[in-house]
Design an enzyme around this catalytic site. Structure first.
Site, PDB file in Angstrom:
ATOM      1  N   CYS A   1      19.943  16.460  13.050  1.00 11.12           N
ATOM      2  CA  CYS A   1      18.673  16.742  12.393  1.00 11.12           C
ATOM      3  C   CYS A   1      18.115  15.420  11.889  1.00 11.12           C
ATOM      4  O   CYS A   1      18.339  14.370  12.493  1.00 11.12           O
ATOM      5  CB  CYS A   1      18.850  17.763  11.265  1.00 11.12           C
ATOM      6  N   ILE A   2      17.389  15.426  10.780  1.00 13.67           N
ATOM      7  CA  ILE A   2      16.726  14.212  10.322  1.00 13.67           C
ATOM      8  C   ILE A   2      17.727  13.186   9.804  1.00 13.67           C
ATOM      9  O   ILE A   2      17.518  11.979   9.938  1.00 13.67           O
ATOM     10  CB  ILE A   2      15.698  14.554   9.227  1.00 13.67           C
TER      11      ILE A   2
END
Length: 494
Positions: free
Chosen positions: A29-30
């Site tokens: 993810c981020i």
């Protein structure tokens, strides 16, 4: 500047998650590498936590999460280069969930199965949404900047009816307009299905004629006194995620029953026809109705409760981030923006990012330790740009009082945002997301922007002061990671 080489870090991570043979699949993810491991007990969490370049390690949603920070995409590429591209293809994801305590285990009781089912759902939402969040955030900033340039207070630098405005606005709108296409593609990859088939189903939902009929609620057909109507699925998320899941199940069944020479054509043909029809007639209206209702309820609750809702949400939202549960909130924000054009919930969430950034900034300034300063300033920038994980895992949560100081500041910020009925018209939070507080439909209405300024200023001030006075000093010992959660049905090891 030369690009940093993450080869050694990737090798260390692979070794300490149990080696390639222990990895089923990997997504990111981020800020986090999200491993699906064969056996999480083989991972050397303490070693990874003390590895330079690794901020923290978490276990949630059936995933072994290695928190990297802003360099996660580069580290992910380095890991995949060593593991091989097959590990990036999430065809083993469902098996990995079962291996890490999925609901298919017959020894689990009802509540454990329910818990794991919820974790699996969050895992699907995470995998579906995380690849598109950056694009949505960028699009929100563009829309906010366009609104800023049309302000009469700035002399109306840009005409909302001009060709340049409409062209750039279309660039920003495209991400939201075709959101089902992007989410369908990423959801299919997350589930191990065919991303192109899911993208085509998403494209069908956003096909111009479908949108035209959906906006007017045109009747498809009637059964007795019940009308089946077309709906507008632009900006929607949940219907296409379920559609990607259904497509995966149908694809698997067809692969098992169709001869190989028929699969190339008939799998997409049958899957698209069946899933598109079911989504259009049954699951789409039901899910969209529930999602719209939930988003409307949250909007109403925040509006009615005002300061109380802001205080509670502001005070506790970042706790969700610790466990990765905040991804379950993202679709609700999207639903609010698609339905009402604005999200009061996201306006409150934005102050929580700023508050954690201010708390870690206080640590960075107050500390005389070089390593704490370096990590603190970097984490502060990340938090002010809307990503709080480096701050939370790197410093704030390890010095528990720092994290609590940030929660106090975000509660104050949420209180003010709720009191002023602040709204947010885009996704991007933190200080960098200030353009998202300008109303694109009414640029002269600055109430939300003033709410942002006052709430963010208060959150920064309170978090910084509380951290400085109470939350941190160099004599404090950095806490170890929260105790590892046992798998369902297992006892905690001493």
């Amino acid at each position: 500047m030369a690009k940093k080489d993450y080869t050694d870090l990737a090798k260390t991570i692979i070794t300490n998650v149990g080696g390639p043979q222990n990895v089923n699949s990997l997504i990111h993810c981020i800020t986090r590498l999200r491993f699906y491991l064969e056996d999480t007990d083989q991972a050397k969490t303490d070693v990874l936590k003390n590895t330079p370049g690794v901020i923290d390690v978490r276990q949630a949603q059936g995933q072994y999460q290695v928190v990297i920070g802003n360099a996660v995409a580069n580290v992910y590429d380095a890991v995949i280069d060593q593991l091989g591209p097959g590990f990036a293809d999430t065809s083993a994801t469902e098996e990995a969930v079962v291996a890490t305590g999925g609901d298919a285990d017959p020894d689990l009781n009802f509540w454990d199965k329910l818990k794991n089912g919820f974790n699996n759902l969050l895992g699907v939402i995470t995998g579906s949404m995380s690849p598109v969040i950056g694009v949505l955030a960028a699009s929100g900033i563009i829309k906010g900047l366009l609104a800023l340039l049309t302000l009469p207070q700035l002399g109306g630098l840009l005409d909302p009816k001009s060709v340049p405005y409409l062209t750039v606005s279309a660039m920003a709108d495209a991400a939201f307009f075709f959101l089902p296409v992007m989410v369908g593609f990423s959801a299919a990859r997350r589930l191990g299905g065919d991303p192109i088939i899911a993208a085509v189903i998403g494209a069908f939902l956003t096909y111009p004629q479908m949108i035209t009929w959906g906006k007017s609620f045109k009747t498809m057909f009637e059964i007795g006194s019940f009308n089946f109507q077309f709906l507008n699925y632009t900006y929607s998320i949940f219907p296409i995620i379920l559609a990607a899941w259904m497509a995966k199940k149908i694809e698997d069944w067809l692969k098992a029953h169709l001869p190989n020479y028929l699969q190339m054509i008939f799998i997409p043909l049958i899957t698209i026809l069946i899933v598109s029809t079911i989504t259009l007639i049954v699951t789409g209206p039901v899910i969209q109705g529930i999602a719209n209702g939930l988003a409307t309820f949250i909007t109403w609750l925040v509006s009615v409760s005002g300061w109380a809702g802001g205080l509670v949400i502001g005070g506790f939202y970042q706790v969700l981030v610790i466990f990765g549960l905040h991804w379950g909130v993202v679709p609700l924000v999207a639903q609010q923006i698609s339905g009402n054009g604005a999200s009061p919930l996201n306006a409150i969430i934005s102050t929580t990012m700023v508050a954690q950034g201010a708390a870690v900034l206080a640590v960075a300034i107050k500390s005389k330790k070089a390593a704490i300063k370096e990590l603190g300033f970097a984490a502060m920038i990340s938090a002010f740009c809307g990503v709080t994980e480096p701050a939370i895992y790197g410093i704030n949560l390890r010095f528990r009082k720092v994290f609590v100081s940030g929660l106090i500041g975000s509660a104050v910020g949420g209180f003010i945002t709720g009191l002023m009925h602040g709204n947010m018209f885009g996704f991007t939070g933190g200080l960098i997301g200030f353009p998202s507080f300008f109303n694109p439909k009414n640029p002269t209405d600055l109430n939300s922007f003033w709410a942002f300024l006052i709430a963010s200023g208060a959150a920064i001030l309170v978090s910084f002061i509380v951290t400085w006075v109470w939350g941190y000093n160099d004599n404090m010992a950095m806490s170890s990671e929260v105790a590892k959660k046992a798998k369902p049905g297992q006892a905690v090891k001493a």
